[in-house]
Design an enzyme around this catalytic site. Structure first.
Site, PDB file in Angstrom:
ATOM      1  CB  SER A 228      -0.933   0.010   1.218  1.00 34.52           C
ATOM      2  OG  SER A 228      -1.726   1.177   1.211  1.00 34.52           O
ATOM      3  CG  ASP A 229       1.304   5.612  -2.219  1.00 35.99           C
ATOM      4  OD1 ASP A 229       2.514   5.805  -2.078  1.00 35.99           O
ATOM      5  OD2 ASP A 229       0.481   6.536  -2.357  1.00 35.99           O
TER       6      ASP A 229
END
Length: 827
Positions: free
Chosen positions: A312-313
């Site tokens: 996940s960014d």
């Protein structure tokens, strides 16, 4: 934060940096460089739409469907031919649409290129289309501009650039002379002159586009469908070839044998396999759309069900992507209100600066500034590193300032070049800054003059990008579902650790240069596997991280919102663009969230696992049905020299099977607690088991009909037809979940009605002689009772074998886990 400015650009040619900054390039030189480097735009290597479409009619599954179509035409079954052709075109259309994903991502990246640029040529400034820029051009960048190409800053006071969509850094970056700025970034403050150093595909944005174009892989779903299809084709063709060889050797009529073999092939080859699975996925996609998750690639639903790692960014995905002021640290301020009001007086209310926006957000009611008149304002610039304002209040004039703490502390010195450490507040300020840095906060200093004109350091405002409200709970739910979360950010690892702590993630956040070399090759795969997240990453790092996890056997998801996430989104097995994502990220993703936050991912995983169960149910049923019918037919013809069903009965069986098969897409299905993926060994084992039981029960009925009941061959064929129909439909109930058929979840009403109505139609056809010889109600009911008895027996055997396979699977993985654990401890 400043890693982007320090990064080398391998595309800069030193000879191009000799342009006279006062006159710019001449037209002849511009023409020469345009011929050498091309236009300043992203390459478009698309093949023609027709060629791309035709490519989807070539391959194992298209061949399978095309052969069936040819066979239908040979025997002049034009209705079957029409249906098969529709299936062929449908599958080609779905694949054709999916192929546009990379092209769409490139098109979206193009939208970030500035349409115009202010360029100096032959000593005169003019506005030109950005595509006409060449390396060496002198350009001017000002507030609000989209930077048209990679460039090196030559002159000007300062420039603040927002490149979060390109690099993932949450704060705008202050640039100075000699720094490089990237194509597609946005100028938030200031104005500077720059020299173009790279254009088109050689820019940072262009290299990102190249990664997107090269990213992607064949899905597990596609590989599974190919394996199932190939398995069934080989079985069908092998048994049919055996039937024809023996029949012709015995002297059976050539045309009769050929006709029967062709009909059997049409019925047995699973021409509907891709279509049925696509319909199952499409129905699931419709449900996901109602959950605010738009599926752009159908097969990604199956990948989502098996996803075991979600990369996940951070910025904009786990966090809100806007600065927030934390708990103020008071030094000489009377109270927090005094500190915040002073900071607001040194800010611009309608500025594009995210720091100013954060200050006014915590101020709240602007009425708190009533009575304070700003008579002059000096904006923040990267040289002085502070903003100042002259304010009139109650007849007195004071000065206020905010900015980098050291720059604000310098105001307290009689002479700004004096030693700042001599300031009384220095030690308290430095201790507070150190504490903030350890927690990933950026400190903002605030000062004000007193009535005597002496500067006072009022305190510090900690700045941070807060997590989304639902992020922590979503991460906990995902972990409960067996999905491991790895955070990826362009920010410093200290910021990453602070956010990770707030979200319940681990603290092992590693900088990208600690795990990858300059060529983005992994330095230590075990270190990557054990990391909780990665900091200071660039797009190629995100892409490489995803590839590393995939190479180690994981099904990897990736969430993101920026251009910098697009390559990793495209490469991931399931790319997820969040609601505020850029067009490039949306185009590269498989799943686009339209609601804020990522909580919908948990619902999408549950639905995808239901869809996976439905697809597994159909695959098991279709394989078992092919084995049951084909093997029974083959042995009957070879051993007993008897055709147990006619060609008409085979077609009727195929037609009556289609309706309940299509309703599998709407069935109720259980949700697995952990990620699921295709286990072809188990699928083939269970399907072969059910098929073998079906063959055994069919031969038993055939033997009883001929030996005990002494029925005519025509009625025996009808009995066998009815038994194959009823038992085949009942097999759907056995394959739909792993427990006993009477356990929940129960079949959906659509599946139940479709199954039972087609069974009744087939029964009436056998009883009253529609298309087949009549056998009457007595024999029909006997067949029903016989099929139901075998249904119970097959159900018990099915559950027992499945539990045995599951136990072995768990034992195997437990052993591997123990081995890996001992290896890690040894290391």
């Amino acid at each position: 934060m400043e890693q982007t400015a320090k990064r080398d650009n391998p595309h800069i040619d030193p000879s191009l940096l000799e342009t006279d900054p006062k006159t710019g390039l001449g037209q002849d030189e511009v023409k020469r460089r345009t011929e050498k480097f091309g236009e300043n735009r992203l390459k478009d290597d698309q093949i023609s739409a027709l060629k791309k479409l035709l490519s989807f009619f070539w391959g194992p599954i298209p061949w399978m469907i095309e052969v069936a179509a040819i066979l239908s035409a040979v025997v002049q079954h034009w209705s079957d031919f029409a249906i098969i052709m529709v299936m062929l075109v449908l599958n080609a259309g779905v694949g054709f649409w999916q192929e546009f994903k990379a092209d769409n991502a490139i098109a979206a990246l193009k939208q970030r290129l500035a349409p115009d640029a202010r360029v100096l040529r032959d000593g005169a400034w003019s506005d030109l289309p950005a595509r006409e820029l060449v390396p060496g051009d002198i350009i001017r960048i000002k507030l609000g501009d989209i930077i048209p190409a990679d460039a090196k800053l030559l002159s000007g006071d300062y420039l603040r650039v927002d490149q979060s969509a390109l690099t993932g850094e949450s704060l705008a970056i202050d640039k100075k002379i000699g720094d490089e700025v990237f194509s597609g970034a946005i100028a938030r403050q200031g104005q500077m002159t720059a020299m173009v150093t790279a254009t088109g595909m050689a820019t940072y944005l262009g290299r990102t586009a190249s990664l997107v174009k090269g990213a992607g892989k064949q899905s597990h779903f596609q590989r599974a469908v190919l394996r199932i299809g190939n398995f069934l084709i080989l079985i069908t063709l092998g048994l049919i070839a055996l039937i024809m060889t023996v029949a012709l050797h015995r002297g059976d009529p050539l045309m009769e044998t050929l006709l029967f073999a062709l009909i059997l092939a049409v019925a047995a080859i699973p021409v509907a396999l891709p279509a049925v699975l696509s319909v199952t996925l499409a129905v699931g996609a419709e449900k996901l759309a109602r959950m605010k998750a738009i599926v752009s690639r159908l097969v990604s639903i199956e990948e989502l069900a098996g996803m075991d790692i979600l990369c996940s960014d951070k910025t904009g995905t786990l966090t809100q992507n806007h600065l927030t002021v934390g708990t103020p640290v008071l030094i000489d301020a009377k109270d927090e209100c005094d500190l915040i009001r002073t900071a607001a007086l040194a800010s611009e209310a309608d500025s594009h600066d995210p720091i100013d926006s954060a200050v006014f957000a915590i101020l709240g009611n602007r009425a708190k500034l009533d009575g304070y008149d700003i008579t002059s304002f000096r904006q923040f610039d990267p040289v002085r590193k502070r903003a100042e304002a002259e304010v009139t209040h109650d007849g007195q004039t004071i000065m206020v300032a905010k900015g980098a703490p050291q720059a604000v502390l310098a105001l307290l010195c009689e002479d700004e070049i004096s030693d700042i450490e001599s300031v009384a507040a220095y030690r308290a300020v430095m201790d507070a800054i150190k504490t903030m840095a350890e927690h990933g906060y950026r400190a903002l200093g605030v000062a004000r003059t007193d009535k005597d004109g002496n500067w006072q350091f009022l305190g510090l405002l900690p700045l941070f990008d807060p997590p989304r409200e639902d992020a922590a709970s979503t991460i906990a739910e995902l972990r409960n579902k067996g999905v491991d979360i790895r955070m990826i950010t362009g920010d410093h690892e200290a910021i990453g650790r602070e956010v990770a702590g707030q979200l319940g993630l681990g603290q092992n956040i590693l900088p990208a240069d600690a795990v990858f070399d300059r060529n983005n090759h992994a330095l230590d795969q075990v270190m990557i596997e054990q990391a909780d997240g990665f900091a200071r990453v660039f797009p190629e790092h995100k892409y490489a991280i995803v590839r590393q996890f995939q190479d180690r056997g994981h099904i990897v998801g990736m969430t993101g919102d920026g251009v910098n996430d697009a390559p990793a989104l495209k490469q991931a097995d399931i790319g997820i663009a969040v609601s505020n994502a850029t067009d490039a990220a949306r185009a590269a993703a498989d799943l686009v969230l339209t609601a804020p936050g990522i909580s919908v991912i948990t619902s999408a995983i549950e639905e995808s696992r239901r869809i996976f169960e439905r697809m597994g149910s159909y695959a098991t049923f279709r394989i078992s049905e092919t084995i049951r019918v084909l093997l029974f037919m083959t042995i009957s013809i070879l051993v007993f020299d008897f055709y147990p069903v006619t060609a008409v009965m085979i077609v009727l069986l195929a037609l009556l099977n289609d309706f309940p098969i299509m309703m599998i897409a709407y069935d109720n299905a259980e949700v697995a607690e952990h990620p699921v993926r295709w286990n072809m060994g188990n699928t083939l084992t269970m399907a072969s088991l059910l098929g073998a039981i079906g063959v055994t029960s069919s031969f038993a009925l055939l033997w009883v009909s001929e030996t005990w009941l002494h029925l005519p061959p025509e009625e025996v064929q009808t009995l066998v037809f009815l038994k194959l129909l009823v038992a085949g439909h009942l097999t759907i109930y056995l394959t739909r979940h792993k427990g006993f058929f009477w356990q929940k979840p129960y079949p959906s009403m659509k599946l139940f009605l479709a199954t039972e109505i087609t069974q009744i139609i087939g029964t009436l056809a056998a009883v009253y002689g529609w298309f087949v010889p009549a056998i009457g109600w007595y024999h029909a009911l006997v067949v029903w009772g016989y099929a139901l008895c075998w249904f119970v027996v097959a159900g018990c055997i099915n559950v027992w074998v499945y539990r045995l396979l599951t136990h072995r699977h768990h034992s195997h993985h437990s052993h591997l886990a123990r081995v890996e654990g001992s290896l890690h401890r040894h290391r």
